[in-house]
Design a protein around this motif. Sequence first.
Motif, short mmCIF file in Angstrom:
data_model
loop_
_atom_site.label_atom_id
_atom_site.label_comp_id
_atom_site.label_asym_id
_atom_site.label_seq_id
_atom_site.Cartn_x
_atom_site.Cartn_y
_atom_site.Cartn_z
N ASP A 20 0.86 -1.17 0.00
CA ASP A 20 0.00 0.00 0.00
C ASP A 20 0.90 1.23 0.00
O ASP A 20 1.66 1.45 0.94
N ARG A 76 1.08 3.43 3.09
CA ARG A 76 1.89 2.89 4.18
C ARG A 76 3.39 3.01 3.88
O ARG A 76 4.18 3.31 4.76
N PHE A 104 0.31 -11.31 -1.30
CA PHE A 104 -0.53 -10.20 -0.86
C PHE A 104 -1.79 -10.03 -1.73
O PHE A 104 -2.48 -9.02 -1.63
N GLY A 105 -2.04 -11.04 -2.57
CA GLY A 105 -3.32 -11.05 -3.28
C GLY A 105 -3.38 -10.16 -4.50
O GLY A 105 -4.45 -9.67 -4.85
N ARG A 144 -7.15 -0.13 -5.50
CA ARG A 144 -7.04 0.18 -4.08
C ARG A 144 -8.24 1.02 -3.69
O ARG A 144 -8.74 1.81 -4.51
N ALA A 145 -8.72 0.87 -2.46
CA ALA A 145 -9.88 1.63 -2.01
C ALA A 145 -9.64 3.14 -2.14
O ALA A 145 -8.52 3.60 -1.94
N ARG A 153 -8.58 12.40 3.47
CA ARG A 153 -8.01 11.93 4.74
C ARG A 153 -6.59 12.45 4.93
O ARG A 153 -5.84 12.59 3.96
N SER A 187 -6.77 -2.88 10.18
CA SER A 187 -6.66 -2.06 8.97
C SER A 187 -5.29 -2.23 8.32
O SER A 187 -4.88 -1.42 7.50
N ASP A 188 -4.59 -3.28 8.68
CA ASP A 188 -3.28 -3.54 8.09
C ASP A 188 -3.30 -4.98 7.54
O ASP A 188 -4.27 -5.69 7.68
N ASP A 189 -2.18 -5.37 6.92
CA ASP A 189 -2.08 -6.74 6.47
C ASP A 189 -1.26 -7.51 7.51
O ASP A 189 -0.09 -7.22 7.72
N ARG A 195 2.24 -8.71 6.62
CA ARG A 195 3.26 -7.66 6.65
C ARG A 195 3.64 -7.29 8.08
O ARG A 195 4.81 -7.05 8.39
N PRO A 242 -10.89 4.25 7.28
CA PRO A 242 -11.22 4.82 5.95
C PRO A 242 -9.98 5.09 5.11
O PRO A 242 -10.05 4.98 3.89
N LEU A 243 -8.85 5.37 5.72
CA LEU A 243 -7.63 5.65 4.94
C LEU A 243 -7.18 4.42 4.15
O LEU A 243 -6.73 4.53 3.01
N PHE A 244 -7.32 3.24 4.77
CA PHE A 244 -6.86 2.03 4.09
C PHE A 244 -8.00 1.20 3.50
O PHE A 244 -7.81 0.05 3.12
N GLY A 245 -9.20 1.80 3.46
CA GLY A 245 -10.30 1.17 2.74
C GLY A 245 -11.03 0.08 3.50
O GLY A 245 -11.55 -0.85 2.88
N ARG A 294 -9.53 -10.58 3.12
CA ARG A 294 -8.18 -10.49 2.59
C ARG A 294 -7.99 -11.61 1.58
O ARG A 294 -8.58 -12.68 1.74
N ALA A 295 -7.20 -11.37 0.54
CA ALA A 295 -6.98 -12.38 -0.50
C ALA A 295 -6.44 -13.67 0.13
O ALA A 295 -5.67 -13.62 1.07
#
Lengths: 289, 289
Positions: A26, A29, A61-62, A95-96, A101, B24-26, B29, B59-62, B95-96
């Motif tokens: 992302d 990030r 990561f898809g 990406r969303a 923001r 809101s993260d993977d 990772r 909302p920032l990371f969808g 998540r994928a």
Amino acid sequence: MALAAAAERTRRIRLTSAVSVISSDDPVRVFQDFATLDLLSGGRAEIMAGRGSFIESFPLFGFDLEDYDELFAEKLELLLAARDSTELTWSGQYRAPIDGRGVYPRPLQERLPVWVAVGGSPQSAIRTGRLGLPMALAIIGGEPARFATFAELHRRAAQEVGHPAPALSINSHGFVAETSQAAADTAYPPFATMMDRIGRERGWPPMTRQAFEASREPPGANFVGSPEQVAEKIVLQHGIFGHQRFLIQFSVGTLPHADVMSSIELFGTEVAPLVRRELDSVSENVVAP
Amino acid sequence: MALAAAAERTRRIRLTSAVSVISSDDPVRVFQDFATLDLLSGGRAEIMAGRGSFIESFPLFGFDLEDYDELFAEKLELLLAARDSTELTWSGQYRAPIDGRGVYPRPLQERLPVWVAVGGSPQSAIRTGRLGLPMALAIIGGEPARFATFAELHRRAAQEVGHPAPALSINSHGFVAETSQAAADTAYPPFATMMDRIGRERGWPPMTRQAFEASREPPGANFVGSPEQVAEKIVLQHGIFGHQRFLIQFSVGTLPHADVMSSIELFGTEVAPLVRRELDSVSENVVAP
């Protein structure tokens, strides 16, 4: 993470990744991480964004490798948007969307440098030039002279849309020792081990000492040799590319720590001064890295 | 990033985030980053996974706040899967999927510790206990005694599915100075500034010195005071929770660096020995943090 640790151990060097594969990450990030690194290091961070030579991160990561190029183009755009405005509004395909923001933290440098790492794709060189971004050309095999086209495409693309000429970096593998023979004898075994290990996954033929020796010759891609030899090769390539920066990765495979430290020291105390002296004498227009 | 820098400056302390908002993260990772931190720090990394009190990252990371709880449950499961096997096969809703992919690097510790940070949700305490995971209970306001239920739910849930009793940590705000008055006078202004700044976004009433003073009393949540005062409060809470670890965040808002350093020193040289002495005298069963 490793760069943040390096930020605490160093005071002057700039901190940049070999490549941040933003396609499967992302970009917001990535920007936040490097902005943090910039704050930790007193403004020494740079982002080296690339599509990636290793593709393992895509399925993990898809992401779909069929979108390889579009993914990168879109994510690079988002990365630049996050760099250029704190309040971010953006939408794309992979990406969303982001609706006004805030992206924090902000870096210490007014503008976090973003380089684009390019392997061997003309489209990438042109895209990078059109965006007015500096390009890092990775030359780790083959004949460097054949990469001159990419440098030219980059420069011309920038010119065509009215950008000032963006910087060019040549990024290669290498190892410096007191003598040419010592450099080759130290670097070859781990080099061969690592190349064969990757080669088994990718279907390359086994590495040979002969091929390694050829790559150390002036027209080859590897910077393995004595300080004089490595300096001469940098100057030779400067005649081809006119680049402003040269980055060397001091080991392929696992080398003893002391050997890597010695290579770094020889590079800083012998190779770099030789190159600067030589280039000062041939041109007044060289921009210091 | 900040923890990796800290890894280079420290030798003995354990390195853990206030909270990693895995929702809101993977999680793959997050695991990779903390595995890297573990390697950089010689095995001192821990993950503190939580749903997050601040929700700006959703909302920032969808991510949709409506999925707040399910997102966390699923991502915690993936985080544990990445910790427990190098070759990962996993599928979920948010998540994928991952089909037998390698997750690298691996940490130095055989098992990277994963704590779950819980605010005030009974479901979270129960879920954490059922998974047999240690819980960090964040108590930064209100009456700590009212949080005893969560500790009990956590312990009982673990017991019901046959896990050995998992560790409990109490995480709070505080500041230590030579005298109680000095601690309060130093800590209050930045505390009030920060709380009011957050409060304006969240609609809280303005902070008052009176409310701050009340929070410093034995039944309050803040550990602001002299070394004796802070030690007594930790021991008092130990009577309620029987916890194995206590974590204190030494500033809310911006304090001068020297004051924070002095607070850390007083905590290590005066508060901790006082607490250890007191608890050794009341119980043989206290597990050292």
